[in-house]
Design a protein around this motif. Structure first.
Motif, PDB file in Angstrom:
ATOM      1  N   THR A  98       0.824  -1.204   0.000  1.00 12.68           N
ATOM      2  CA  THR A  98       0.000   0.000   0.000  1.00 12.68           C
ATOM      3  C   THR A  98       0.859   1.254   0.000  1.00 12.68           C
ATOM      4  OG1 THR A  98      -1.789  -1.175   1.126  1.00 12.68           O
ATOM      5  CG2 THR A  98      -1.844   1.222   1.227  1.00 12.68           C
ATOM      6  N   GLU A  99       1.965   1.234   0.745  1.00 10.37           N
ATOM      7  CA  GLU A  99       2.884   2.376   0.719  1.00 10.37           C
ATOM      8  C   GLU A  99       3.427   2.588  -0.690  1.00 10.37           C
ATOM      9  OE1 GLU A  99       5.976   2.037   3.604  1.00 10.37           O
ATOM     10  OE2 GLU A  99       4.591   1.660   5.260  1.00 10.37           O
ATOM     11  N   ALA A 100       3.793   1.485  -1.346  1.00  7.93           N
ATOM     12  CA  ALA A 100       4.289   1.580  -2.716  1.00  7.93           C
ATOM     13  C   ALA A 100       3.200   2.067  -3.653  1.00  7.93           C
ATOM     14  CB  ALA A 100       4.821   0.218  -3.171  1.00  7.93           C
ATOM     15  N   ALA A 101       1.982   1.551  -3.466  1.00 12.65           N
ATOM     16  CA  ALA A 101       0.864   1.963  -4.318  1.00 12.65           C
ATOM     17  C   ALA A 101       0.582   3.452  -4.156  1.00 12.65           C
ATOM     18  CB  ALA A 101      -0.381   1.150  -3.972  1.00 12.65           C
ATOM     19  N   ALA A 102       0.671   3.954  -2.925  1.00 13.28           N
ATOM     20  CA  ALA A 102       0.451   5.381  -2.689  1.00 13.28           C
ATOM     21  C   ALA A 102       1.470   6.217  -3.445  1.00 13.28           C
ATOM     22  CB  ALA A 102       0.525   5.679  -1.193  1.00 13.28           C
ATOM     23  N   ALA A 103       2.729   5.772  -3.442  1.00 17.72           N
ATOM     24  CA  ALA A 103       3.777   6.495  -4.165  1.00 17.72           C
ATOM     25  C   ALA A 103       3.542   6.436  -5.672  1.00 17.72           C
ATOM     26  CB  ALA A 103       5.146   5.915  -3.811  1.00 17.72           C
ATOM     27  N   LEU A 104       3.104   5.294  -6.152  1.00 25.86           N
ATOM     28  CA  LEU A 104       2.823   5.149  -7.582  1.00 25.86           C
ATOM     29  C   LEU A 104       1.660   6.049  -8.000  1.00 25.86           C
ATOM     30  CD1 LEU A 104       3.254   1.283  -7.945  1.00 25.86           C
ATOM     31  CD2 LEU A 104       4.674   3.028  -9.047  1.00 25.86           C
ATOM     32  N   ILE A 105       0.605   6.061  -7.210  1.00 23.05           N
ATOM     33  CA  ILE A 105      -0.552   6.898  -7.532  1.00 23.05           C
ATOM     34  C   ILE A 105      -0.150   8.364  -7.521  1.00 23.05           C
ATOM     35  CG2 ILE A 105      -2.808   7.660  -6.677  1.00 23.05           C
ATOM     36  CD1 ILE A 105      -3.258   4.733  -5.751  1.00 23.05           C
ATOM     37  N   ALA A 106       0.688   8.758  -6.557  1.00 21.70           N
ATOM     38  CA  ALA A 106       1.158  10.145  -6.493  1.00 21.70           C
ATOM     39  C   ALA A 106       1.971  10.515  -7.729  1.00 21.70           C
ATOM     40  CB  ALA A 106       2.001  10.349  -5.236  1.00 21.70           C
ATOM     41  N   ALA A 107       2.586   9.493  -8.346  1.00 16.08           N
ATOM     42  CA  ALA A 107       3.378   9.721  -9.554  1.00 16.08           C
ATOM     43  C   ALA A 107       2.540   9.618 -10.826  1.00 16.08           C
ATOM     44  CB  ALA A 107       4.537   8.723  -9.616  1.00 16.08           C
ATOM     45  N   GLY A 108       1.218   9.452 -10.668  1.00 14.63           N
ATOM     46  CA  GLY A 108       0.331   9.399 -11.825  1.00 14.63           C
ATOM     47  C   GLY A 108       0.116   8.018 -12.404  1.00 14.63           C
ATOM     48  N   VAL A 109       0.532   6.982 -11.674  1.00 17.14           N
ATOM     49  CA  VAL A 109       0.374   5.600 -12.158  1.00 17.14           C
ATOM     50  C   VAL A 109      -0.981   5.055 -11.715  1.00 17.14           C
ATOM     51  CG1 VAL A 109       1.283   3.241 -12.009  1.00 17.14           C
ATOM     52  CG2 VAL A 109       2.861   5.201 -12.097  1.00 17.14           C
ATOM     53  N   ARG A 110      -1.677   4.406 -12.629  1.00 17.97           N
ATOM     54  CA  ARG A 110      -2.940   3.752 -12.297  1.00 17.97           C
ATOM     55  C   ARG A 110      -2.636   2.423 -11.618  1.00 17.97           C
ATOM     56  NH1 ARG A 110      -5.840   2.718 -17.363  1.00 17.97           N
ATOM     57  NH2 ARG A 110      -7.666   2.408 -16.045  1.00 17.97           N
ATOM     58  N   VAL A 111      -3.385   2.136 -10.533  1.00 16.14           N
ATOM     59  CA  VAL A 111      -3.030   1.011  -9.665  1.00 16.14           C
ATOM     60  C   VAL A 111      -4.237   0.123  -9.376  1.00 16.14           C
ATOM     61  CG1 VAL A 111      -2.432   0.461  -7.260  1.00 16.14           C
ATOM     62  CG2 VAL A 111      -1.023   2.067  -8.564  1.00 16.14           C
ATOM     63  N   THR A 112      -3.969  -1.190  -9.327  1.00 17.12           N
ATOM     64  CA  THR A 112      -4.904  -2.180  -8.794  1.00 17.12           C
ATOM     65  C   THR A 112      -4.299  -2.772  -7.534  1.00 17.12           C
ATOM     66  OG1 THR A 112      -5.839  -2.820 -10.936  1.00 17.12           O
ATOM     67  CG2 THR A 112      -5.978  -4.440  -9.180  1.00 17.12           C
ATOM     68  N   LEU A 113      -5.003  -2.692  -6.418  1.00 17.14           N
ATOM     69  CA  LEU A 113      -4.573  -3.381  -5.204  1.00 17.14           C
ATOM     70  C   LEU A 113      -5.110  -4.807  -5.274  1.00 17.14           C
ATOM     71  CD1 LEU A 113      -5.017  -0.626  -2.497  1.00 17.14           C
ATOM     72  CD2 LEU A 113      -2.881  -1.666  -3.250  1.00 17.14           C
ATOM     73  N   THR A 114      -4.207  -5.768  -5.232  1.00 19.58           N
ATOM     74  CA  THR A 114      -4.595  -7.152  -5.471  1.00 19.58           C
ATOM     75  C   THR A 114      -4.401  -8.016  -4.233  1.00 19.58           C
ATOM     76  OG1 THR A 114      -4.363  -8.981  -7.054  1.00 19.58           O
ATOM     77  CG2 THR A 114      -2.326  -7.899  -6.329  1.00 19.58           C
ATOM     78  N   ALA A 115      -4.895  -9.256  -4.321  1.00 21.40           N
ATOM     79  CA  ALA A 115      -4.861 -10.220  -3.212  1.00 21.40           C
ATOM     80  C   ALA A 115      -5.726  -9.752  -2.044  1.00 21.40           C
ATOM     81  CB  ALA A 115      -3.435 -10.508  -2.764  1.00 21.40           C
ATOM     82  N   VAL A 116      -6.913  -9.241  -2.368  1.00 22.30           N
ATOM     83  CA  VAL A 116      -7.874  -8.807  -1.356  1.00 22.30           C
ATOM     84  C   VAL A 116      -8.661 -10.031  -0.872  1.00 22.30           C
ATOM     85  CG1 VAL A 116      -9.918  -7.395  -0.918  1.00 22.30           C
ATOM     86  CG2 VAL A 116      -8.062  -6.500  -2.364  1.00 22.30           C
ATOM     87  N   TYR A 117      -8.713 -10.213   0.452  1.00 21.24           N
ATOM     88  CA  TYR A 117      -9.437 -11.344   1.031  1.00 21.24           C
ATOM     89  C   TYR A 117     -10.511 -10.924   2.030  1.00 21.24           C
ATOM     90  CZ  TYR A 117      -6.404 -14.997  -0.900  1.00 21.24           C
ATOM     91  OH  TYR A 117      -5.748 -15.845  -1.752  1.00 21.24           O
TER      92      TYR A 117
END
Length: 225
Positions: A98-117
């Motif tokens: 999630t920390e990495a995803a937050a940084a990616l989104i801040a950089a304009g990258v579209r993100v899917t958070l996966t392995a949701v249970y």
């Protein structure tokens, strides 16, 4: 387009079979699917793979980043996103991910958070503003949960907070699950070629089609196209 269907495989032969059918918005992949397709998990390999998917008509390709540090996850994710604007980067929904995803989104990258249970995890995706969150329907059932109800609750939670995050239902083992979840407001599904075959497998449809063709041949004997 509200409904989005994805082919969940890295097997290019399966893409060549199913993408021309016209119902798929794109393809999804991850390191396990790359392993099954005997493909290297490298940015170079995924660049070639994405290019092939777009050539076959995919509107979107979801590729998963990897690494055991935030820096590696973000660096690889940015490299994958740079392949094409139509690439969405998948990131596991751990604290590190999630920390990495937050940084990616801040950089304009579209993100899917996966392995949701778990149902509460959907709030992580909503709070982050992720494009997608991918719960594993079949595996939730394997773990003793009620996959259908859990995913329906996830959708209600997103609706409740007015989030634009899409639930990308994965680990689908029965086409009836997709039909049910669609009645609950879910509109984004990724599934294997085997499920694609099941989606088109209906004995009554096959029988009706054979009858149509038989009548066409009978009534067309005296005419020409």
């Amino acid at each position: 387009m509200n409904l989005r269907l994805y082919l969940d495989t890295a097997d290019v032969t399966a893409w060549e079979t199913w993408l021309p059918v016209g119902i798929f918005y794109g393809v999804t992949s991850n390191p396990l699917l790359l392993e099954r397709a005997h493909l290297p998990c490298t940015v170079e390999s995924l660049t070639q793979l994405a290019s092939k998917a777009f050539e076959l008509g995919a509107k979107e390709v979801q590729l998963q980043t990897w690494g055991d540090t935030k820096q590696t996850l973000v660096g690889t994710g940015k490299a994958l996103a740079a392949i094409d604007p139509r690439v969405v980067v998948k990131v596991p929904i751990t604290q590190l991910g999630t920390e990495a995803a937050a940084a990616l989104i801040a950089a304009g990258v579209r993100v899917t958070l996966t392995a949701v249970y778990g149902v509460p995890q959907i709030l992580i995706a909503a709070a982050l503003g992720a494009d997608y969150a991918a719960p594993y329907l079949g595996r939730i059932n394997d773990a003793g949960g009620n996959g259908r109800e859990d995913l329906a609750q996830m959708q209600r939670a997103l609706d409740g907070v007015q989030s634009s995050t899409r639930i990308l239902t994965a680990s689908i083992r029965d086409v009836e699950d997709m039909a049910y979840l669609a009645t609950q407001g879910l509109d984004t599904f990724t599934f294997s070629p085997q499920i694609a075959e099941a989606l088109f497998s209906n004995r009554q449809t096959a029988a009706a089609t054979a009858a149509f063709e038989g009548a066409a041949k009978t009534m067309g004997k005296n005419g020409a196209y």
